[in-house]
Write an enzyme that holds these catalytic residues in place. Structure first.
Site, mmCIF file in Angstrom:
data_model
loop_
_atom_site.group_PDB
_atom_site.id
_atom_site.type_symbol
_atom_site.label_atom_id
_atom_site.label_comp_id
_atom_site.label_asym_id
_atom_site.label_seq_id
_atom_site.Cartn_x
_atom_site.Cartn_y
_atom_site.Cartn_z
ATOM 1 N N ILE A 13 -43.392 0.335 193.816
ATOM 2 C CA ILE A 13 -43.718 1.541 193.171
ATOM 3 C C ILE A 13 -42.518 1.882 192.095
ATOM 4 O O ILE A 13 -42.738 2.983 191.311
ATOM 5 C CB ILE A 13 -44.160 2.716 193.989
ATOM 6 N N MET A 18 -30.238 -0.438 190.436
ATOM 7 C CA MET A 18 -29.314 -0.876 191.671
ATOM 8 C C MET A 18 -30.622 -1.518 192.983
ATOM 9 O O MET A 18 -30.069 -2.201 193.400
ATOM 10 C CB MET A 18 -28.709 0.255 192.356
ATOM 11 N N VAL A 21 -38.135 0.144 195.073
ATOM 12 C CA VAL A 21 -38.601 1.064 195.842
ATOM 13 C C VAL A 21 -40.034 0.562 196.071
ATOM 14 O O VAL A 21 -40.802 0.162 195.249
ATOM 15 C CB VAL A 21 -38.784 2.324 195.294
ATOM 16 N N ASP A 129 -26.992 12.840 188.574
ATOM 17 C CA ASP A 129 -27.730 12.132 187.536
ATOM 18 C C ASP A 129 -29.168 12.855 187.556
ATOM 19 O O ASP A 129 -30.213 12.266 187.881
ATOM 20 C CB ASP A 129 -28.052 10.725 188.133
#
Length: 413
Positions: A13, A18, A21, A129
């Protein structure tokens, strides 16, 4: 694929720089979860440490507006992080599909995002972030903050695990102090949230340019255009002013995350007018009228009271000695006394002139009376006057004395 004997991966999804998911199913607890797998990072030796840091960071925060961490481990030499599954879209997708959002919806998202940031800051965590892609909406519209991958602990400045001189984060939402290479703090997250809210209202970020360096210069020097000048309708001025405060260049001039959460939650963004204080009672201004007999002055003890609205003017001590009862004139109310009374110096000058005029009149009257009633002394003053005729027999002075006759006779001899 089964991870750690309990998490069955269903579909991908999302994918980032990095990790990737997956939607997964926890066969042990019989629930759906999100599993983030660390991708191979041959060029980044700190990737594994940063991934562990994300797990540690997110696990410290337990708040309904932060994506919760359920588990962390390693499977076949690959790190994984099990998180709460958010059934909804990110704000990045919302902007792509729908564009700018109405002010009331943005205010609800602002309150929830600020509350989640406040919970992180209380745990000493700075996200670093905040951007639309890391703000998720679940099925009922609740906003949740995710992806603490580059977060840092305030009590452990070295835990950011970034290369020397490298600025981490997305340039479109980077605070000015971070553009100068300074450490990120809670105010940096607030600034990034302000950039996201600005984009949600206008459909564009507050600063944009062709290169990341040019964008950083705008964060440092440029002033954001107020959203209403870009044609945003239905935005209360209070909301716009507060949003520009979130984008202040100086970190100390920005509100805290909890302050922002309380402000939006309370509905202050609607610019509700606050009740004005009651105006002070004023004495009615007397209407102009014909002069009336002056009132009798009240005793001094009564004039000093506060019960009545009418006051009386006392004569100045420098104008004259203490006035006598018969010469003291009644004084009118304050409004007429101020308009008709003369200065104390004028009273003294008039009194002196009246005294001098009275003295002159008195002297003139005395002189006139003395001249009128004085006796006639014109005979002794050498002036002639007519006397009534007399006979020679009746005037003894007209007859010569015997001695005088003898002398005359002797002189003839």
């Amino acid at each position: 694929m089964l991870i750690a004997g309990r998490y069955r991966l269903i579909e991908s999804i999302g994918r980032g720089g990095m990790g990737e998911v997956w939607r997964a199913y926890d066969e042990t607890l019989d629930r759906q979860v999100a599993v983030k797998l660390l991708l191979p990072q041959d060029s980044d030796p700190t990737a594994a440490s940063r991934f562990r840091l994300e797990a540690r960071t997110a696990s410290r925060i337990d708040h309904p507006n932060v994506v919760g961490v359920r588990d962390f481990g390693e499977h076949d030499n690959q790190l994984y992080l099990v998180m709460e599954l958010v059934e909804g879209d990110s704000l990045a997708r919302v902007l792509t599909q729908s564009g700018a959002q109405p002010a009331d919806r943005v205010a609800r998202m602002a309150a929830q995002a600020a509350a989640g940031l406040s919970a992180a800051h209380r745990q000493g965590v700075v996200h670093r972030d905040i951007k639309p892609g890391n703000l998720l909406l679940d099925a009922d519209g609740t906003l949740k903050i995710g992806d603490f991958g580059i977060a840092r602990f305030l009590d452990d400045p070295g835990a950011a695990l970034t290369a020397t001189g490298q600025i981490v984060g997305t340039s479109l939402y980077l605070a000015p102090e971070r553009a100068l290479g300074k450490p990120a703090g809670p105010a940096s997250d607030v600034y990034a949230l302000g950039c996201v809210l600005y984009q949600l209202l206008t459909g564009r970020p507050p600063f944009n340019a062709d290169t990341a360096v040019a964008i950083l210069h705008q964060h440092l020097d440029a002033t954001p255009v107020p959203p209403r000048e870009l044609g945003v309708t239905g935005l209360p001025p209070a909301f716009e002013n507060y949003l520009l405060g979130l984008l202040a260049k100086d970190p100390e001039h920005r509100p805290g995350a909890q302050q922002a959460a309380d402000w939006f939650t309370a509905g202050a963004w609607q610019g509700r007018p606050e009740p004005l204080p009651e105006p002070a009672a004023r004495a009615p201004r007397p209407a102009p009228a014909a002069p009336a007999p002056a009132p009798v002055p009240a005793p001094a003890s009564r004039r000093r009271g506060t019960g009545g609205a009418t006051t009386y003017m006392l004569p100045s001590a420098q104008a004259a000695p203490e006035p006598r009862p018969r010469s003291q004139a009644p004084v009118r109310s304050r409004g007429r006394a101020r308009s008709r009374s003369a200065p104390p110096a004028a009273f003294g000058a008039r009194r002196i002139a009246a005294t001098a005029a009275g003295a002159l009149l008195f002297m003139a009257a005395m002189l006139l009376g003395m001249k009128w009633f004085a006796p006639d002394d014109t005979g002794g003053s050498g002036t002639t006057s007519e006397a009534p005729p007399t006979t020679g027999d009746s005037d003894p002075a007209a007859q010569p004395s015997p001695a005088a006759a003898q002398d005359d006779d002797g002189g003839d001899d």
